[in-house]
Design a protein around this motif. Structure first.
Motif, short mmCIF file in Angstrom:
data_model
loop_
_atom_site.label_atom_id
_atom_site.label_comp_id
_atom_site.label_asym_id
_atom_site.label_seq_id
_atom_site.Cartn_x
_atom_site.Cartn_y
_atom_site.Cartn_z
N MET A 1 0.63 -1.10 0.03
CA MET A 1 -0.13 0.10 -0.01
C MET A 1 0.81 1.17 0.03
O MET A 1 0.24 2.58 0.36
CB MET A 1 -0.79 0.10 1.51
N ARG A 2 1.96 1.25 -0.43
CA ARG A 2 2.84 2.41 -0.34
C ARG A 2 3.48 2.51 -1.73
O ARG A 2 3.81 1.47 -2.51
CB ARG A 2 3.94 2.27 0.47
N GLN A 3 3.42 3.56 -2.31
CA GLN A 3 3.81 3.83 -3.61
C GLN A 3 4.81 5.18 -3.84
O GLN A 3 4.79 5.63 -2.97
CB GLN A 3 2.78 3.89 -4.48
N ARG A 4 5.07 5.31 -4.99
CA ARG A 4 6.01 6.36 -5.33
C ARG A 4 5.67 6.93 -6.38
O ARG A 4 4.63 6.25 -7.34
CB ARG A 4 7.30 5.93 -5.38
N GLY A 5 5.73 7.99 -7.02
CA GLY A 5 5.19 8.73 -7.97
C GLY A 5 6.37 9.74 -9.00
O GLY A 5 7.43 9.21 -8.99
N LEU A 6 5.79 11.03 -8.93
CA LEU A 6 6.32 11.71 -10.26
C LEU A 6 7.78 12.40 -10.11
O LEU A 6 8.23 12.39 -11.01
CB LEU A 6 5.32 12.78 -10.34
N THR A 7 8.32 12.58 -8.93
CA THR A 7 9.34 13.48 -8.92
C THR A 7 10.37 12.52 -8.12
O THR A 7 10.06 11.20 -7.62
CB THR A 7 9.16 14.65 -7.78
N ALA A 8 11.61 12.73 -8.11
CA ALA A 8 12.71 12.04 -7.66
C ALA A 8 12.46 11.97 -6.22
O ALA A 8 12.56 10.71 -5.53
CB ALA A 8 13.99 12.62 -7.71
N THR A 11 9.71 9.44 -5.67
CA THR A 11 10.36 7.98 -6.02
C THR A 11 10.76 7.51 -4.86
O THR A 11 10.73 6.17 -4.62
CB THR A 11 11.00 8.02 -7.01
N ALA A 12 11.40 8.27 -4.09
CA ALA A 12 12.08 7.63 -2.74
C ALA A 12 11.21 7.36 -1.70
O ALA A 12 11.28 6.61 -0.83
CB ALA A 12 12.99 8.57 -2.07
N LEU A 13 9.85 7.63 -2.00
CA LEU A 13 8.78 7.67 -1.00
C LEU A 13 8.28 6.37 -1.05
O LEU A 13 7.60 5.68 -0.23
CB LEU A 13 8.01 8.92 -0.93
N ALA A 14 7.72 6.11 -2.40
CA ALA A 14 6.81 5.00 -2.81
C ALA A 14 6.90 4.45 -4.08
O ALA A 14 7.60 4.97 -4.89
CB ALA A 14 5.32 5.41 -2.09
N VAL A 15 6.08 3.40 -4.33
CA VAL A 15 5.98 2.67 -5.56
C VAL A 15 4.70 3.12 -6.17
O VAL A 15 3.87 2.72 -5.59
CB VAL A 15 6.35 1.26 -5.64
N THR A 16 4.47 3.47 -7.26
CA THR A 16 3.28 3.65 -7.95
C THR A 16 2.71 2.73 -8.69
O THR A 16 3.47 2.31 -9.65
CB THR A 16 3.19 5.27 -8.85
N VAL A 17 1.56 2.24 -8.36
CA VAL A 17 1.03 1.09 -9.25
C VAL A 17 -0.52 1.66 -9.71
O VAL A 17 -1.34 2.01 -9.06
CB VAL A 17 0.56 -0.18 -8.27
N LEU A 18 -0.60 1.21 -10.93
CA LEU A 18 -1.80 1.75 -11.71
C LEU A 18 -2.48 0.37 -12.14
O LEU A 18 -1.85 -0.21 -13.09
CB LEU A 18 -1.45 2.78 -12.99
N VAL A 19 -3.68 0.34 -11.75
CA VAL A 19 -4.49 -0.82 -12.29
C VAL A 19 -5.54 -0.39 -13.19
O VAL A 19 -6.45 0.43 -12.80
CB VAL A 19 -5.17 -1.51 -10.88
N SER A 75 -3.89 4.14 -8.29
CA SER A 75 -2.41 4.36 -8.01
C SER A 75 -2.49 4.40 -6.36
O SER A 75 -3.19 4.87 -5.82
CB SER A 75 -2.11 5.87 -8.49
N ALA A 76 -1.45 3.75 -6.15
CA ALA A 76 -1.34 3.58 -4.71
C ALA A 76 0.14 4.27 -4.04
O ALA A 76 1.06 3.72 -4.67
CB ALA A 76 -1.14 2.24 -4.21
N LEU A 77 0.18 4.98 -3.12
CA LEU A 77 1.25 5.72 -2.43
C LEU A 77 1.42 5.46 -1.09
O LEU A 77 0.23 4.98 -0.41
CB LEU A 77 1.37 6.92 -2.82
N ALA A 78 2.36 5.51 -0.54
CA ALA A 78 2.55 5.37 0.98
C ALA A 78 3.69 6.17 1.68
O ALA A 78 4.57 6.70 0.95
CB ALA A 78 2.80 3.98 1.29
N GLY A 79 3.56 6.43 2.88
CA GLY A 79 4.67 6.82 3.49
C GLY A 79 5.85 6.27 3.71
O GLY A 79 5.62 4.72 3.75
N GLN A 80 7.11 6.41 4.20
CA GLN A 80 8.02 5.29 4.49
C GLN A 80 7.76 4.53 5.87
O GLN A 80 8.59 3.67 6.17
CB GLN A 80 9.34 6.27 4.43
#
Length: 340
Positions: A1-8, A11-19, A75-80
């Motif tokens: 449930m944690r993801q990352r996205g658009l900026t560097a 990206t260090a924060l999470a992994v973006t998953v698009l279903v 799209s899923a993102l998460a805190g570290q």
């Protein structure tokens, strides 16, 4: 449930998953703006506290499956880490840039992400809290969650009944100090026990931030002060396992009634083995599915859910007590989350 996205940084924060309706792919952008209420495809973003806790993994997986089944992008993102408010704020901002029509969030702090949520709502994004309410609750459009006070009350009522009239002497192994979930479960447990925070029956308290190792260490420290206890509150099952390990090292297994909350499959197995006397099961799959369904409806019609929706809780124990409804561990294993 944690993801990352658009900026560097993201990206260090999470992994973006698009279903998508047809496949699961990793992407950086959806592109385009919000089309809520226009009958277009829902673009659902999920922001969880971390991407490692099995509870939030279940939330993410269930939301992704529901989005795929209903033809929504996801799209899923998460805190570290639990308490990473800055990470969650960046995740919300990333999802807004991606054109999310709905953001589902389990806030690490009920107040720490309010400004970002406000900006999202002002831009036309539907925001739904899952699992953890914001303060104030009106900061989001709706909340789909366990009634955490009630879950705590059920744990307390069970522990009190299991003591069968013996005066309680117990430790409280709490979560993250000041968090809404921790406060509600703690207060609910005491309500179920018929006690207050000032009660002399409480022989010690320790915060463990939801972590098994911290719970074990904290309980060991409390046991150095006194081992004269007969019961123990734990805010979640990882902390329940940590506290139980500390009891086991002191030869107290079976002499202390240990209660907990979560309903993960490992926690139910802990009940079956006797490590936990009872746990209170919650239902992250139901939260996720209902959140996605509301998001799809919002994209189609502009209709928003409102208020608090209780997704339920059930006591799981193989030692039922009079007057408190419960299910056994066999039922729990059929309905638990986090893998068998």
């Amino acid at each position: 449930m944690r993801q990352r996205g658009l900026t560097a940084r993201a990206t260090a924060l999470a992994v973006t998953v698009l279903v998508t309706a047809g496949a699961c792919t990793v992407q950086r952008h959806w592109g385009g703006g919000s089309n809520a209420g226009s009958g277009g495809k829902a673009k659902v973003g999920l922001v969880t506290k971390t991407d490692t806790n099995p509870y939030f993994v279940e939330l993410r997986n269930s939301a992704g499956a529901a989005a795929k089944a209903q033809g929504a992008d996801f799209s899923a993102l998460a805190g570290q880490f639990d308490g990473d408010n800055d990470g969650q704020v960046r995740a919300i901002e990333n999802l807004m840039q991606q054109g999310a029509t709905t953001i589902l969030i389990t806030p690490s702090s009920s107040t720490g992400v309010l400004d970002a949520i406000k900006r999202a709502r002002e831009s036309g994004v539907l925001v739904i809290a899952l699992d953890t309410a914001t303060e104030p609750a009106e900061a989001v459009d709706a909340t789909f969650a366990t009634d955490n006070f009630e879950a705590g009350r059920q744990q307390g009522a069970y522990v009190k009944a299991a003591l069968a009239g013996t005066a309680p002497k117990f430790f409280m192994v709490d979560g993250t100090a000041g968090s809404t979930v921790d406060t509600q479960r703690h207060g609910g447990f005491l309500k179920g026990m018929g006690l207050t925070d000032a009660a002399p029956e409480i022989k010690g308290k320790t915060p463990a931030n939801g972590d098994q190792s911290l719970a074990q260490q904290g309980t060991e420290n409390l046991l150095q002060r006194t081992a004269d206890i007969n019961s123990l509150y734990t805010m979640n099952e990882p902390m329940g396992r940590g506290a139980a390990a500390a009891l086991r090292a002191r030869g107290l297994t079976g002499q202390v009634v240990v209660g907990s909350i979560d309903g993960g499959c490992e926690g139910v197995r802990n009940v079956k083995s006797g490590e936990l006397a009872a746990t209170v099961m919650q239902f992250p799959k139901k939260m996720a599915e209902q959140g996605v369904t509301a998001a799809v409806e919002y994209a189609k019609t502009g209709k928003k859910p409102q208020g608090f929706v209780d997704t339920g809780s059930v006591v799981i124990t193989d030692k039922p007590v009079p007057g408190l409804p419960s299910q056994n561990s066999a039922w729990g294993l059929r309905n638990c989350w986090g893998g068998q």
